[in-house]
Design a protein around this motif. Structure first.
Motif, PDB file in Angstrom:
ATOM      1  N   TRP A  33       0.827  -1.213   0.000  1.00  0.00           N
ATOM      2  CA  TRP A  33       0.000   0.000   0.000  1.00  0.00           C
ATOM      3  C   TRP A  33       0.855   1.255   0.000  1.00  0.00           C
ATOM      4  O   TRP A  33       0.626   2.168  -0.808  1.00  0.00           O
ATOM      5  CB  TRP A  33      -0.920  -0.033   1.221  1.00  0.00           C
ATOM      6  CG  TRP A  33      -1.526   1.286   1.576  1.00  0.00           C
ATOM      7  CD1 TRP A  33      -2.521   1.946   0.913  1.00  0.00           C
ATOM      8  CD2 TRP A  33      -1.162   2.119   2.687  1.00  0.00           C
ATOM      9  NE1 TRP A  33      -2.803   3.133   1.534  1.00  0.00           N
ATOM     10  CE2 TRP A  33      -1.987   3.259   2.630  1.00  0.00           C
ATOM     11  CE3 TRP A  33      -0.231   1.997   3.720  1.00  0.00           C
ATOM     12  CZ2 TRP A  33      -1.901   4.283   3.574  1.00  0.00           C
ATOM     13  CZ3 TRP A  33      -0.144   3.005   4.656  1.00  0.00           C
ATOM     14  CH2 TRP A  33      -0.977   4.136   4.579  1.00  0.00           C
ATOM     15  N   LEU A  34       1.858   1.324   0.880  1.00  0.00           N
ATOM     16  CA  LEU A  34       2.712   2.501   0.968  1.00  0.00           C
ATOM     17  C   LEU A  34       3.421   2.761  -0.354  1.00  0.00           C
ATOM     18  O   LEU A  34       3.476   3.896  -0.849  1.00  0.00           O
ATOM     19  CB  LEU A  34       3.719   2.333   2.098  1.00  0.00           C
ATOM     20  CG  LEU A  34       4.696   3.490   2.338  1.00  0.00           C
ATOM     21  CD1 LEU A  34       3.941   4.769   2.691  1.00  0.00           C
ATOM     22  CD2 LEU A  34       5.683   3.128   3.454  1.00  0.00           C
ATOM     23  N   SER A  35       3.956   1.717  -0.963  1.00  0.00           N
ATOM     24  CA  SER A  35       4.671   1.895  -2.226  1.00  0.00           C
ATOM     25  C   SER A  35       3.723   2.343  -3.331  1.00  0.00           C
ATOM     26  O   SER A  35       4.066   3.205  -4.147  1.00  0.00           O
ATOM     27  CB  SER A  35       5.385   0.603  -2.630  1.00  0.00           C
ATOM     28  OG  SER A  35       4.469  -0.422  -2.951  1.00  0.00           O
ATOM     29  N   GLU A  36       2.534   1.778  -3.381  1.00  0.00           N
ATOM     30  CA  GLU A  36       1.598   2.147  -4.441  1.00  0.00           C
ATOM     31  C   GLU A  36       1.158   3.604  -4.315  1.00  0.00           C
ATOM     32  O   GLU A  36       1.012   4.312  -5.316  1.00  0.00           O
ATOM     33  CB  GLU A  36       0.379   1.223  -4.428  1.00  0.00           C
ATOM     34  CG  GLU A  36       0.673  -0.201  -4.872  1.00  0.00           C
ATOM     35  CD  GLU A  36       1.114  -0.299  -6.324  1.00  0.00           C
ATOM     36  OE1 GLU A  36       0.893   0.672  -7.085  1.00  0.00           O
ATOM     37  OE2 GLU A  36       1.673  -1.338  -6.704  1.00  0.00           O
ATOM     38  N   VAL A  37       0.954   4.060  -3.100  1.00  0.00           N
ATOM     39  CA  VAL A  37       0.589   5.473  -2.908  1.00  0.00           C
ATOM     40  C   VAL A  37       1.746   6.371  -3.336  1.00  0.00           C
ATOM     41  O   VAL A  37       1.559   7.372  -4.037  1.00  0.00           O
ATOM     42  CB  VAL A  37       0.193   5.739  -1.442  1.00  0.00           C
ATOM     43  CG1 VAL A  37      -0.051   7.232  -1.227  1.00  0.00           C
ATOM     44  CG2 VAL A  37      -1.047   4.947  -1.068  1.00  0.00           C
ATOM     45  N   MET A  38       2.962   6.017  -2.938  1.00  0.00           N
ATOM     46  CA  MET A  38       4.122   6.837  -3.289  1.00  0.00           C
ATOM     47  C   MET A  38       4.386   6.856  -4.791  1.00  0.00           C
ATOM     48  O   MET A  38       4.831   7.865  -5.347  1.00  0.00           O
ATOM     49  CB  MET A  38       5.363   6.317  -2.563  1.00  0.00           C
ATOM     50  CG  MET A  38       5.409   6.625  -1.088  1.00  0.00           C
ATOM     51  SD  MET A  38       6.996   6.089  -0.378  1.00  0.00           S
ATOM     52  CE  MET A  38       6.983   7.004   1.168  1.00  0.00           C
ATOM     53  N   LEU A  39       4.122   5.742  -5.456  1.00  0.00           N
ATOM     54  CA  LEU A  39       4.476   5.610  -6.866  1.00  0.00           C
ATOM     55  C   LEU A  39       3.487   6.281  -7.812  1.00  0.00           C
ATOM     56  O   LEU A  39       3.731   6.342  -9.014  1.00  0.00           O
ATOM     57  CB  LEU A  39       4.588   4.127  -7.236  1.00  0.00           C
ATOM     58  CG  LEU A  39       5.841   3.416  -6.727  1.00  0.00           C
ATOM     59  CD1 LEU A  39       5.675   1.901  -6.822  1.00  0.00           C
ATOM     60  CD2 LEU A  39       7.073   3.861  -7.503  1.00  0.00           C
ATOM     61  N   GLN A  40       2.385   6.789  -7.286  1.00  0.00           N
ATOM     62  CA  GLN A  40       1.424   7.461  -8.152  1.00  0.00           C
ATOM     63  C   GLN A  40       2.054   8.721  -8.741  1.00  0.00           C
ATOM     64  O   GLN A  40       2.350   9.670  -8.032  1.00  0.00           O
ATOM     65  CB  GLN A  40       0.155   7.809  -7.373  1.00  0.00           C
ATOM     66  CG  GLN A  40      -0.649   6.604  -6.940  1.00  0.00           C
ATOM     67  CD  GLN A  40      -1.733   6.942  -5.931  1.00  0.00           C
ATOM     68  OE1 GLN A  40      -2.116   8.099  -5.784  1.00  0.00           O
ATOM     69  NE2 GLN A  40      -2.221   5.951  -5.230  1.00  0.00           N
ATOM     70  N   GLN A  41       2.299   8.705 -10.040  1.00  0.00           N
ATOM     71  CA  GLN A  41       2.887   9.823 -10.791  1.00  0.00           C
ATOM     72  C   GLN A  41       4.263  10.236 -10.264  1.00  0.00           C
ATOM     73  O   GLN A  41       4.665  11.390 -10.373  1.00  0.00           O
ATOM     74  CB  GLN A  41       1.927  11.019 -10.801  1.00  0.00           C
ATOM     75  CG  GLN A  41       0.569  10.663 -11.397  1.00  0.00           C
ATOM     76  CD  GLN A  41      -0.243  11.871 -11.786  1.00  0.00           C
ATOM     77  OE1 GLN A  41       0.270  12.847 -12.290  1.00  0.00           O
ATOM     78  NE2 GLN A  41      -1.546  11.791 -11.546  1.00  0.00           N
ATOM     79  N   THR A  42       4.977   9.280  -9.679  1.00  0.00           N
ATOM     80  CA  THR A  42       6.333   9.524  -9.177  1.00  0.00           C
ATOM     81  C   THR A  42       7.190   8.324  -9.569  1.00  0.00           C
ATOM     82  O   THR A  42       6.731   7.181  -9.500  1.00  0.00           O
ATOM     83  CB  THR A  42       6.332   9.712  -7.646  1.00  0.00           C
ATOM     84  OG1 THR A  42       5.351  10.692  -7.290  1.00  0.00           O
ATOM     85  CG2 THR A  42       7.693  10.173  -7.158  1.00  0.00           C
ATOM     86  N   THR A  43       8.423   8.561  -9.965  1.00  0.00           N
ATOM     87  CA  THR A  43       9.260   7.489 -10.500  1.00  0.00           C
ATOM     88  C   THR A  43       9.765   6.553  -9.402  1.00  0.00           C
ATOM     89  O   THR A  43       9.883   6.936  -8.234  1.00  0.00           O
ATOM     90  CB  THR A  43      10.468   8.067 -11.243  1.00  0.00           C
ATOM     91  OG1 THR A  43      11.313   8.753 -10.296  1.00  0.00           O
ATOM     92  CG2 THR A  43      10.044   9.036 -12.330  1.00  0.00           C
ATOM     93  N   VAL A  44      10.093   5.329  -9.814  1.00  0.00           N
ATOM     94  CA  VAL A  44      10.670   4.349  -8.890  1.00  0.00           C
ATOM     95  C   VAL A  44      11.975   4.871  -8.308  1.00  0.00           C
ATOM     96  O   VAL A  44      12.252   4.702  -7.113  1.00  0.00           O
ATOM     97  CB  VAL A  44      10.893   3.009  -9.620  1.00  0.00           C
ATOM     98  CG1 VAL A  44      11.771   2.078  -8.783  1.00  0.00           C
ATOM     99  CG2 VAL A  44       9.560   2.330  -9.911  1.00  0.00           C
ATOM    100  N   ALA A  45      12.794   5.528  -9.135  1.00  0.00           N
ATOM    101  CA  ALA A  45      14.078   6.049  -8.650  1.00  0.00           C
ATOM    102  C   ALA A  45      13.889   7.078  -7.552  1.00  0.00           C
ATOM    103  O   ALA A  45      14.664   7.113  -6.579  1.00  0.00           O
ATOM    104  CB  ALA A  45      14.856   6.673  -9.811  1.00  0.00           C
ATOM    105  N   THR A  46      12.865   7.899  -7.663  1.00  0.00           N
ATOM    106  CA  THR A  46      12.593   8.903  -6.628  1.00  0.00           C
ATOM    107  C   THR A  46      12.007   8.258  -5.383  1.00  0.00           C
ATOM    108  O   THR A  46      12.363   8.609  -4.254  1.00  0.00           O
ATOM    109  CB  THR A  46      11.623   9.971  -7.171  1.00  0.00           C
ATOM    110  OG1 THR A  46      12.242  10.647  -8.273  1.00  0.00           O
ATOM    111  CG2 THR A  46      11.264  10.992  -6.096  1.00  0.00           C
TER     112      THR A  46
END
Length: 328
Positions: A33-46
């Motif tokens: 859940w945390l990763s999916e929220v963070m990854l919305q319109q934000t790159t994996v590298a960031t």
């Protein structure tokens, strides 16, 4: 679509899966859940280093739920799309109150801030439910394999293709393929395990699928931020909880408008939001305005949790202040 295509992609994923900190041998709904929220319109590298920092501070959803809101918003600073941070807080508290994450897509949808994609992703990846998460990478791969120009046709096609009992793995396999091989531009079809099954590749025009979105012209707005110095400190405030950048630390100033302000700006910082662009005019002021705020040491400005807009605006003001000294 032939089931052998799905089997080929799963084999490719088993051999080439990206090593990401939210992927564990044992399923963890909090990490997913945390990763999916963070990854919305934000790159994996960031996201990767920020995800690790979040886990170090709040290793469980209960710990995150108990954390002060200002600390979470400060840690989120720089990731953008700050409504996600507010939804993150609300969702963590709802899950902590329940005692655990619900295990089905339909129940996950009832949590604050969980849209259709995130609920499906958590259900499939963390709980093994046969849900079908469709993010940008999944959409692109499915559109090309099936030869679909219309994005609206992708979810139905995806549902026919995802292999029963393997939805979590298959979704992540599609995500990895879209990120590394089936890229938006210059896809590496020669390295793709689905090349023989891909209709877009057979047509020789993979980049045409799906059809590009029509870009709308973004309006332009203006804002004023008061630049208030006291020696080596600057005055900061916290924005109202609701609205854009809600609850984040910021420089004080009035509401943004469509009209260019008639001010003598020390510097102007231009920033792009999703739906509009903004010129933020940095205007020197003598005393703090009425209301709550605090003096932040400039040397420790990074610890204030400023969102990118205000962090870069402060950098622009500091650079402008140095210019006369350099000219002298």
């Amino acid at each position: 679509m032939d089931a052998t295509a799905a089997a080929k992609l799963l084999d490719h994923y088993a051999a080439n899966a990206r090593d990401l900190p939210w992927r564990l041998a044992t399923r963890d709904p909090y990490r997913t859940w945390l990763s999916e929220v963070m990854l919305q319109q934000t790159t994996v590298a960031t996201v990767t280093p920020r995800f690790r920092r979040f886990l170090e501070r709040w290793p469980t959803v209960q710990a995150l739920a108990a954390a002060p809101e200002e600390e979470i918003l400060g840690e989120w600073a720089g990731l953008g799309y700050y409504a996600r941070a507010r939804n993150l807080i609300a969702c963590a508290r709802a899950v902590a109150e329940r005692g655990r994450f619900p295990a089905t897509e339909s129940e996950l949808r009832k949590l604050p801030g969980l849209g259709a994609y995130t609920a499906a992703a958590v259900a499939a990846i963390a709980f093994g439910e046969d849900a079908v998460p469709v993010d940008t990478n999944v959409e692109r791969v499915v559109a090309r394999v099936f030869g679909l120009a219309k994005r609206a046709d992708v979810p139905a096609a995806a549902r026919t293709w995802f292999p029963a009992g393997r939805h979590g793995d298959f979704a992540q396999a599609l995500m990895d393929l879209g990120a590394s091989i089936c890229r938006p531009k210059r896809p590496a079809c020669d390295r793709c395990p689905l090349a023989a099954d891909c209709r877009a590749a057979a047509l020789g025009t993979p980049e045409a699928f799906p059809a590009p979105k029509v870009k709308k012209e973004r309006p332009h707005r203006h804002g004023v931020a008061w630049w208030i110095r006291r020696g080596d400190e600057v005055w900061l405030v916290r924005r109202p909880a609701e609205g854009l950048l809600g609850g984040m630390a910021s420089l004080p100033g009035p509401e943004w408008t469509d009209d260019r302000p008639q001010v003598n700006a020390l510097a102007i910082h231009r920033h792009g939001f999703t739906h509009f662009s903004l010129d933020l005019h940095l205007v020197p002021q003598g005393d703090p305005p009425a209301g709550e705020g605090w003096w932040q040491p400039i040397a420790d400005l990074a610890a204030a949790g400023l969102p990118t807009l205000y962090r870069k605006a402060a950098e622009a003001a500091l650079a402008a202040e140095r210019e006369p000294k350099l000219a002298a």
